[in-house]
Scaffold this active site. Sequence first.
Site, mmCIF file in Angstrom:
data_model
loop_
_atom_site.group_PDB
_atom_site.id
_atom_site.type_symbol
_atom_site.label_atom_id
_atom_site.label_comp_id
_atom_site.label_asym_id
_atom_site.label_seq_id
_atom_site.Cartn_x
_atom_site.Cartn_y
_atom_site.Cartn_z
ATOM 1 N N CYS A 40 0.603 11.995 -0.540
ATOM 2 C CA CYS A 40 1.506 11.843 0.296
ATOM 3 C C CYS A 40 2.525 11.805 -0.040
ATOM 4 O O CYS A 40 3.077 12.692 -1.410
ATOM 5 C CB CYS A 40 1.657 10.351 -0.143
ATOM 6 S SG CYS A 40 2.623 8.992 0.862
ATOM 7 N N HIS A 41 4.052 11.784 0.511
ATOM 8 C CA HIS A 41 5.591 12.194 0.161
ATOM 9 C C HIS A 41 5.163 11.680 -1.338
ATOM 10 O O HIS A 41 6.316 11.823 -1.772
ATOM 11 C CB HIS A 41 6.298 11.836 0.921
ATOM 12 C CG HIS A 41 6.666 13.229 2.134
ATOM 13 N ND1 HIS A 41 6.000 12.680 3.377
ATOM 14 C CD2 HIS A 41 7.493 14.183 1.572
ATOM 15 C CE1 HIS A 41 6.319 14.660 3.755
ATOM 16 N NE2 HIS A 41 7.590 14.854 3.398
ATOM 17 N N THR A 42 5.582 10.137 -1.058
ATOM 18 C CA THR A 42 5.711 9.312 -2.654
ATOM 19 C C THR A 42 4.725 10.026 -3.771
ATOM 20 O O THR A 42 5.308 9.948 -5.124
ATOM 21 C CB THR A 42 4.560 8.221 -2.635
ATOM 22 O OG1 THR A 42 5.388 7.305 -0.653
ATOM 23 C CG2 THR A 42 5.318 7.080 -3.929
ATOM 24 N N HIS A 62 -2.737 8.227 -4.467
ATOM 25 C CA HIS A 62 -2.795 6.670 -4.299
ATOM 26 C C HIS A 62 -3.084 6.340 -2.900
ATOM 27 O O HIS A 62 -3.287 5.134 -2.597
ATOM 28 C CB HIS A 62 -1.437 6.056 -4.567
ATOM 29 C CG HIS A 62 -0.137 6.131 -3.134
ATOM 30 N ND1 HIS A 62 0.365 7.636 -3.414
ATOM 31 C CD2 HIS A 62 0.112 5.792 -2.082
ATOM 32 C CE1 HIS A 62 1.313 8.058 -2.585
ATOM 33 N NE2 HIS A 62 1.029 7.121 -1.916
ATOM 34 N N GLU A 63 -4.014 7.604 -2.056
ATOM 35 C CA GLU A 63 -4.075 8.243 -0.844
ATOM 36 C C GLU A 63 -6.148 7.990 -0.472
ATOM 37 O O GLU A 63 -6.719 9.061 -0.189
ATOM 38 C CB GLU A 63 -3.641 8.646 0.160
ATOM 39 C CG GLU A 63 -3.700 8.154 1.552
ATOM 40 C CD GLU A 63 -2.948 8.939 2.439
ATOM 41 O OE1 GLU A 63 -1.948 8.478 2.812
ATOM 42 O OE2 GLU A 63 -3.300 10.163 2.474
ATOM 43 N N CYS A 92 -4.824 -10.507 -4.949
ATOM 44 C CA CYS A 92 -6.256 -10.356 -6.044
ATOM 45 C C CYS A 92 -5.793 -12.604 -4.894
ATOM 46 O O CYS A 92 -7.446 -12.961 -5.287
ATOM 47 C CB CYS A 92 -5.167 -11.144 -6.922
ATOM 48 S SG CYS A 92 -4.029 -12.935 -7.150
ATOM 49 N N CYS A 95 -2.640 -15.476 -7.136
ATOM 50 C CA CYS A 95 -1.394 -15.279 -7.542
ATOM 51 C C CYS A 95 -0.417 -15.699 -6.513
ATOM 52 O O CYS A 95 -0.516 -16.027 -5.084
ATOM 53 C CB CYS A 95 -0.882 -14.166 -7.704
ATOM 54 S SG CYS A 95 -0.223 -13.096 -5.875
ATOM 55 N N CYS A 98 0.107 -14.378 -3.111
ATOM 56 C CA CYS A 98 -1.456 -13.737 -2.631
ATOM 57 C C CYS A 98 -1.383 -15.529 -1.643
ATOM 58 O O CYS A 98 -1.210 -15.604 -0.892
ATOM 59 C CB CYS A 98 -2.591 -13.764 -2.833
ATOM 60 S SG CYS A 98 -2.535 -12.005 -3.666
ATOM 61 N N CYS A 106 1.307 -8.633 -3.804
ATOM 62 C CA CYS A 106 0.912 -9.291 -4.587
ATOM 63 C C CYS A 106 1.352 -9.442 -5.838
ATOM 64 O O CYS A 106 1.452 -8.144 -5.966
ATOM 65 C CB CYS A 106 -1.705 -8.998 -4.793
ATOM 66 S SG CYS A 106 -2.061 -9.679 -6.135
ATOM 67 N N ARG A 110 0.976 -6.492 -10.950
ATOM 68 C CA ARG A 110 2.075 -5.388 -10.504
ATOM 69 C C ARG A 110 3.425 -4.853 -11.786
ATOM 70 O O ARG A 110 3.216 -3.507 -11.783
ATOM 71 C CB ARG A 110 3.283 -6.382 -9.805
ATOM 72 C CG ARG A 110 4.480 -5.386 -9.032
ATOM 73 C CD ARG A 110 3.642 -3.966 -8.487
ATOM 74 N NE ARG A 110 4.416 -2.362 -8.612
ATOM 75 C CZ ARG A 110 5.342 -2.037 -8.696
ATOM 76 N NH1 ARG A 110 4.826 -1.910 -10.168
ATOM 77 N NH2 ARG A 110 6.519 -1.052 -8.354
ATOM 78 N N CYS A 169 -3.186 4.728 2.331
ATOM 79 C CA CYS A 169 -1.299 4.712 2.838
ATOM 80 C C CYS A 169 -0.985 4.720 3.696
ATOM 81 O O CYS A 169 -0.795 3.751 4.631
ATOM 82 C CB CYS A 169 -0.456 5.099 1.601
ATOM 83 S SG CYS A 169 0.439 4.710 1.580
ATOM 84 N N ARG A 366 -0.891 15.848 7.679
ATOM 85 C CA ARG A 366 -2.091 15.566 6.564
ATOM 86 C C ARG A 366 -2.996 16.254 5.572
ATOM 87 O O ARG A 366 -3.012 16.905 6.586
ATOM 88 C CB ARG A 366 -2.204 14.073 6.361
ATOM 89 C CG ARG A 366 -2.745 13.114 5.427
ATOM 90 C CD ARG A 366 -1.132 13.170 4.613
ATOM 91 N NE ARG A 366 -1.151 12.104 4.598
ATOM 92 C CZ ARG A 366 0.620 11.033 4.127
ATOM 93 N NH1 ARG A 366 1.670 11.696 4.910
ATOM 94 N NH2 ARG A 366 0.320 9.355 3.381
HETATM 95 N N1 AHE Z 1 6.913 3.106 -7.870
HETATM 96 C C1 AHE Z 1 6.914 2.630 -6.837
HETATM 97 C C2 AHE Z 1 6.245 4.620 -5.351
HETATM 98 C C3 AHE Z 1 7.607 3.706 -4.986
HETATM 99 C C4 AHE Z 1 7.640 3.075 -3.644
HETATM 100 O O1 AHE Z 1 7.927 2.231 -3.709
HETATM 101 N N2 AHE Z 1 6.193 2.881 -3.308
HETATM 102 C C5 AHE Z 1 5.822 1.700 -2.074
HETATM 103 C C6 AHE Z 1 5.246 2.799 -1.486
HETATM 104 S S1 AHE Z 1 5.000 4.310 -0.640
HETATM 105 C C7 AHE Z 1 3.881 4.823 0.104
HETATM 106 O O2 AHE Z 1 3.241 6.173 -0.286
HETATM 107 C C8 AHE Z 1 6.124 0.865 -2.654
HETATM 108 O O3 AHE Z 1 4.867 0.052 -0.998
HETATM 109 N N3 AHE Z 1 5.586 0.225 -3.650
HETATM 110 C C9 AHE Z 1 4.822 -0.911 -4.085
HETATM 111 C C10 AHE Z 1 5.888 -1.789 -4.926
HETATM 112 O O4 AHE Z 1 5.180 -2.566 -5.110
HETATM 113 O O5 AHE Z 1 6.279 -1.567 -5.388
HETATM 114 C C11 AHE Z 1 4.917 2.629 -7.110
HETATM 115 O O6 AHE Z 1 4.958 2.275 -5.640
HETATM 116 O O7 AHE Z 1 4.280 2.484 -8.338
HETATM 117 ZN ZN ZN Z 2 2.014 7.011 0.440
#
Ligand code: AHE
Ligand code: ZN
Length: 372
Positions: A40-42, A62-63, A92, A95, A98, A106, A110, A169, A366
């Site tokens: 993913c780009h993230t 994360h995917e 969960c 919390c 949720c 959630c 975090r 994702c 992808r």
């Molecule tokens: N540091 C962040 C990564 C950047 C971000 O904002 N992520 C998005 C999802 S991008 C999916 O490709 C996000 O929704 N994060 C959820 C959150 O609670 O920040 C991270 O997620 O670790």
């Molecule tokens: Zn992603």
Amino acid sequence: MDVMAALALEAGKPLVIDMVQLEGPKEGEVLVEIKATGLCHTDKFTLSGQDPEGLFPSILGHEGAGIVREVGPGVKGLKAGDHVIPLYTPECRECPSCLSRKTNLCTSIRATQGRGLMPDGTTRFSYKGQPVYHYMGCSTFANYTVIPEIALAKIRPDAPFDKVCYIGCGVTTGIGAVMFTAKVEPMSTVAVFGLGGIGLNVVQGARMVGARRIIGIDVNPAREAMGRKFGLTDFVNPRDLGENGDLVGHLIDMTGGGLDYTFECVGNVKLMRQALESAHRGWGVSCVIGVAGAGQEISTRPFQLVTGRRWIGSAFGGARGRTDVPRIVDWYMEGRINIDDLITQKIALEDINKGFEMMERGEGIRTVVEYK
Ligand code: AHE
Ligand code: ZN
């Protein structure tokens, strides 16, 4: 145990494929054998060093999708052999977030997740005797990983890992933003800024809910054909409007006043403003999905909001992972959503850096890593 991983040792450097050590699951945790993971780009964004939460050394990804191999003490809802999708947004069900029923964000784990740690404040991965951070609570660029039970969606066992990993994702983020966050109504007009791995899922989500006009905006002309396959009715390449082209004015003219819904799927703050300003006066809703770099800010004239446009955002498509992800897997298995055509490359873990290079060049939609 020894597991194979793509390690992010330093920001901006290629991933290093090597054996790392993984401890077994502790209280409330689950050992998952990852069978496939999307790029993913993230992941690229965090690897670049632009993510303020980015930590090194870490195992990104994360995917994913995989199989439960062992459960830690206190795990009640999963057992060895269950098929699962890791959730970077856990659920969960206890919390305040949720229980509010107002958000999917959630909050129970975090804080530790953002620091690359399991809920007890430690890591399960190590490399050459040094701790390695988890990423987004998932770390799917390893063939085995440890994940809290509340961050795993149990899915049907007949769903193919190399396809449904994308639901972890991109698919959920795009389709969910339409259905769960913006709640786009039938016969709406929709504009999608950026027709990549998220934007094309926004397009198919908009088609599913019965949008009557779906306008895709992308500087890559190759995205038009793919977009039309997923439900685009119109395509606009901003470069065709000339150097000082007025994209907002063009979209307002095309729609006789602006869009009912617009979605920004790139993470570009200028585009976010254009998406907001091309939403219809009085009722248009603009949803930010793309993740912008550290320190970036969005702006518009307050007049845009006073005159009834609403600026909203969506993370993981507003989906409650343990509840909604298994449903989305069902939609795929029933043929209601198209994932197959969006997975344009399948590679081995050893080639993961080539996968990121292809992403950099804008090739394909992808890439999925399949573990042997
Ligand atoms: N540091 C962040 C990564 C950047 C971000 O904002 N992520 C998005 C999802 S991008 C999916 O490709 C996000 O929704 N994060 C959820 C959150 O609670 O920040 C991270 O997620 O670790
Ligand atoms: Zn992603």
